[in-house]
Each structure stands twice: as structure tokens, then as C-alpha cells.
Design an enzyme around this catalytic site. Structure first.
Site, PDB file in Angstrom:
ATOM      1  N   GLY A 143       0.786  -1.125   0.438  1.00 52.24           N
ATOM      2  CA  GLY A 143      -0.306   0.119  -0.028  1.00 52.24           C
ATOM      3  C   GLY A 143       0.983   1.592   0.281  1.00 52.24           C
ATOM      4  O   GLY A 143       0.979   2.243  -0.535  1.00 52.24           O
ATOM      5  N   ASP A 160       0.640  -0.245  12.948  1.00 51.05           N
ATOM      6  CA  ASP A 160       0.921  -2.219  12.116  1.00 51.05           C
ATOM      7  C   ASP A 160       1.300  -2.721  13.702  1.00 51.05           C
ATOM      8  O   ASP A 160       1.601  -3.594  13.049  1.00 51.05           O
ATOM      9  CB  ASP A 160       2.349  -1.044  11.851  1.00 51.05           C
ATOM     10  CG  ASP A 160       2.288  -0.701  10.559  1.00 51.05           C
ATOM     11  OD1 ASP A 160       1.086  -0.802   9.921  1.00 51.05           O
ATOM     12  OD2 ASP A 160       2.987  -0.090  10.267  1.00 51.05           O
TER      13      ASP A 160
HETATM   14  C1  S3P Z   1       2.739   4.208   6.257  1.00 46.81           C
HETATM   15  C2  S3P Z   1       1.781   4.082   6.920  1.00 46.81           C
HETATM   16  C3  S3P Z   1       1.275   3.877   7.521  1.00 46.81           C
HETATM   17  C4  S3P Z   1       1.454   2.342   7.851  1.00 46.81           C
HETATM   18  C5  S3P Z   1       1.760   1.403   6.798  1.00 46.81           C
HETATM   19  C6  S3P Z   1       3.361   2.481   5.992  1.00 46.81           C
HETATM   20  C7  S3P Z   1       4.056   4.738   5.501  1.00 46.81           C
HETATM   21  O1  S3P Z   1      -0.072   3.416   7.168  1.00 46.81           O
HETATM   22  O2  S3P Z   1       0.356   0.949   8.056  1.00 46.81           O
HETATM   23  O3  S3P Z   1       2.360   0.518   6.691  1.00 46.81           O
HETATM   24  O4  S3P Z   1       4.769   3.997   5.302  1.00 46.81           O
HETATM   25  O5  S3P Z   1       3.969   5.871   4.969  1.00 46.81           O
HETATM   26  P1  S3P Z   1      -0.979   4.655   6.766  1.00 46.81           P
HETATM   27  O6  S3P Z   1      -0.835   5.968   6.737  1.00 46.81           O
HETATM   28  O7  S3P Z   1      -2.304   4.752   5.939  1.00 46.81           O
HETATM   29  O8  S3P Z   1      -2.005   4.537   8.603  1.00 46.81           O
END
Ligand code: S3P
Length: 428
Positions: free
Chosen positions: A93, A317
Site C-alpha cells: 500500500g 501496524d
Molecule cells: C506507512 C503508513 C501507515 C502504515 C504502513 C506504512 C508509511 O499507513 O500502516 O504500514 O510508510 O507511510 P497509513 O498511513 O495509511 O496509516
């Protein structure tokens, strides 16, 4: 509470792989910078390797120097080129959302971004809507606000955004779009989310001004030059062994070396200390604008404690593995205000609740969390991992600590963030 079947009776030290969030960002900032960068401590897990490969097909020259070190040469952001094929971000993501922002702000680029079945279920409107307000041309190919995403890069316009969600991915996607398009951005968030993007801008000499902890402005020029990125171990990976070390029996501490201790990521330490865990931080230092240290984790007696809403972004996380700590705690465990868990690699509220029920735990699910009272025993069962690395690792730690045999549908997801996880587990 469950009784550990593992004892720590000799001093032991471990290292965990590089930080996933910083690894993704090291690629993106190497691409934005003109010239040669070096990356050390890169997480050679599938997620950041997908990002690295995607940017190689956009024109970054990448040479592996071995053991997580890379030499990377960028032609400069204005000379990155449209890729020949679809950009595949796998399970990541962070990879797809941050890259979507960056590419949306480069007028010479046309690209399609996709990922695996889990990634293609995750919400993208959260970045697409504000990016469109900046002038981006970004659509969901299937019209469902999910990947695949089709981007025709544009010169974007200066922007001011108040995010309804404390999300470093949304924040970073918009900031990277601004960096790509050489425009200013003013950003406000409801709680502090991880700030590695802001730290990297500062590290590269960029102009970022904080008006409060929740509000900042970034302003051009963004003429970054290649740099040396040194990435610490990932506290989100260390979290599995922090909980392991606290919940194990015995007397000897576990030493976890070289861990990133960015203040927006250390909620896991705060919460576990509040539960009664003894964790000492030693050898504190700084690298590339990030705090780093070693962790000494002692077997401890844990109790249920209240996790307040302000801590949620910094443990987002770690909630699956904190839940495992809850199984070893007097009084059980409760998490609330964590609706964002439903938008992770799996719906982690549903993934945790359904697996806890398989273990025989009585759990109460709510829209933003779940709760269980003190647990006396769990039973052997088959764990469903829902294509989610952190679900697989959390229950693997539980099985080792409790001595209860758990089987898994698939643990290959672990390689997205923590290659070597099972080798460390076997060494205990
Ligand atoms: C991350 C932000 C978090 C986290 C993901 C890594 C990042 O997500 O859960 O594993 O590297 O910016 P969200 O910003 O959508 O909460």
C-alpha cells in the site's frame, strides 16, 4: 493469562531487517534527486523491492552492492520516463500510494499502477480525491476507487489540505506530488502520523516549516542532489521479538540492535511499558535525520492497560502483535479507535477476531476494535492469514511462546516485510 513455554536463560542478540517505510521513501527520494545516491540497510523484502523495480522501469539505474546496499542513479525527476508496462507494487500500500502521488505530479509520465489481490481491495479514494483537487489526472481503471490506477502526469497547483485521517500514506502521497510538480503544499492532520517523509525532506536540505506538530508547509525549490541513505532496523518488525522477549519466561534480556526509534513510531514501546513490560533503550544515535537505538527487552509480567486514541497512529501496524501480548496479560486486552485497521493488508479487526475465535478465545468485536478478558488457555487450530504478513507473524510468535501447535494456510506473505523472520524464531 497464558503461560509461556519458552524461557530466555542466556543473553541473546538479534537484528531485524531495514525499515519498510524508510526503504520505500529512499527509492522515491533517490528518484526525485539528481545524480547518484547510495542506499544502505534497504529492506530486501518484496514490498520495497517492488517499488525499486517500478522506479527502475521509470528510468532509475539500480546496482546492487550486496547485503541491502544499492547504488542508484537518477536522471532527475524531469527526465524520468513512462514505463513500458504496468507498474506492479505487489502487496505494498505504501509503494502504490506514495508512487501514485509522485507520478501524478510529473507531466511527462503516463502509467498504470497495480498490485496483488489484497492491494487491489484497498481504498484509493483517500489519495485520489485530494490529488484531483491538486489538478491530477488519476482514475481507477475499474471505476471502484481501487487499484489498478491510471495516471496521466500533470503540472499540479499549490495546495492546502486538512486530512480527515491520520495517515502517513495520504500525507506522503500529496507531499511527493508537490515535490514532483515543484509547488508548495500546506498539510494538517488530526493526529501525528509517521513523519519519515518530512525527515527526508529536511535531510536533503528542503524547506519544511512546522506551524504546530499537526500542521506544516513545504515550499520549493526542491533541487535535491543524490545522497547517502542509511536505513535502521524496522521497529514494526522488532515489535514481534519485543513481545516475544517480554512474554517469554526466564530472566535474561533479549537485545535487539539498531532499531529506528522515530518518536512517531515508538508507541509500541509506550504501550508495552504501560502494560508492565521492561524495555531499555541504549546506544541512542541519529542517522539521516532519524533516531536509532538498541533495545533490551526483559521477560516481564504484563497487565491489561488502556490504549488511548492519540497512540493509535503510532501503533497502527503493531496491533496484531500487541494482541498476542494481551493473551499473556492479566486482565486480557482491548483496542478501540482503530477503524483504520480495516484498511490494511487485510481487515485486521476481522482477521484477528476470527483467528482468536478459532483459538477458543471469546472476543467482542466493535466497528473500531475488539476486546477479550483474561485468557486461560488456547487450543490448536488452523490460522487463516488473509494474505497479511503481520497476521502470519503474530500467530507464529503466539505458537512458539505458548507451545500450542498452529497451522497456517500460507506464510509466504512474511517475505513482504521480514525475510528471515522464521530463521530467528527457530533459533529460540
Ligand atoms: C506507512 C503508513 C501507515 C502504515 C504502513 C506504512 C508509511 O499507513 O500502516 O504500514 O510508510 O507511510 P497509513 O498511513 O495509511 O496509516
Amino acid at each position: 493469562m497464558l503461560k509461556p513455554q519458552i524461557k530466555l536463560s542466556a543473553k541473546k542478540e538479534i537484528y531485524v531487517p531495514g525499515d519498510k517505510s524508510i526503504s520505500h521513501r529512499s527509492v522515491l527520494f533517490s528518484a526525485l534527486a539528481q545524480g547518484k545516491s547510495e542506499i544502505h540497510g534497504f529492506l530486501e523484502g518484496e514490498d520495497p523491492l517492488h517499488t525499486l523495480n517500478c522506479f527502475a522501469s521509470l528510468g532509475l539505474s539500480v546496482e546492487s552492492l550486496g547485503k541491502g546496499s544499492y547504488s542508484v542513479q537518477s536522471p532527475g525527476k524531469q527526465n524520468l520516463k513512462s514505463p513500458a508496462g504496468v507498474l506492479d507494487f505487489g502487496n505494498a500500500g505504501t509503494g502504490i500510494r506514495l508512487s501514485a502521488g509522485l507520478l501524478a505530479g510529473l507531466p511527462q509520465i503516463t502509467a498504470t499502477l497495480t498490485g496483488d489481490a489484497s492491494l487491489c481491495k484497498r481504498p484509493m479514494a483517500r489519495i485520489m480525491n485530494p490529488l484531483r483537487e491538486m489538478g491530477a489526472d488519476i482514475i481507477s481503471v475499474e471505476g471502484n476507487d481501487r487499484a489498478p490506477l491510471r495516471i496521466v502526469g500533470k503540472q499540479l497547483k499549490r495546495y492546502s489540505y486538512t486530512s480527515p485521517i491520520a495517515s502517513a500514506q495520504i500525507k506522503s502521497a500529496l507531499v511527493l506530488a508537490a515535490l514532483a510538480s515543484e509547488i508548495s503544499i500546506d498539510y494538517k492532520e488530526p493526529e501525528v502520523s509517521r513523519d519519515h517523509t518530512e525527515n527526508m525532506i529536511r535531510f536533503l536540505g528542503g524547506n519544511i516549516k512546522h506551524h504546530s506538530p499537526l500542521h506544516f508547509t513545504v515550499e520549493p525549490p526542491y533541487h535535491f542532489e543524490g545522497a547517502k541513505f542509511v536505513i535502521p532496523g524496522d521497529i514494526s518488525s522488532a515489535a514481534f521479538y519485543i513481545v516475544f522477549g517480554l512474554c517469554a519466561g526466564g530472566t535474561e534480556p533479549l537485545l535487539i540492535r539498531n532499531i529506528g526509534l522515530n518518536p512517531s513510531r515508538v508507541g509500541i514501546i509506550t504501550v508495552l511499558r504501560n502494560m508492565g513490560g521492561k524495555i531499555e533503550v541504549t546506544a541512542k544515535r541519529q542517522e539521516c535525520g532519524e533516531e536509532i537505538g538498541d533495545l533490551l527487552v526483559y521477560p516481564s509480567k504484563l497487565n491489561r492497560s488502556v490504549i488511548t486514541e492519540d497512540l493509535i497512529p503510532s501503533i497502527i501496524d503493531e496491533i496484531p502483535i500487541l494482541t498476542v501480548a494481551g493473551l499473556f496479560s492479566e486482565g486480557g486486552f482491548q483496542i478501540s479507535h482503530a477503524e483504520e485497521l480495516r484498511a490494511k493488508e487485510s481487515d485486521r479487526i476481522q482477521s484477528m477476531v476470527s483467528n482468536l475465535e478459532r483459538l477458543g478465545v471469546t472476543v467482542k468485536e466493535s466497528k473500531d476494535g475488539y476486546e477479550f478478558g483474561e485468557v486461560k488457555e488456547i487450543k490448536p487450530c488452523a490460522i487463516e492469514t488473509f494474505m497479511d504478513h503481520r497476521i502470519a507473524m503474530s500467530f507464529a510468535i503466539l505458537s512458539k511462546l505458548s507451545g500450542v501447535e498452529l497451522t497456517f494456510d500460507d506464510t509466504s506473505w512474511v517475505d513482504t516485510s521480514f525475510p528471515g523472520f522464521f530463521e530467528i524464531l527457530k533459533s529460540f
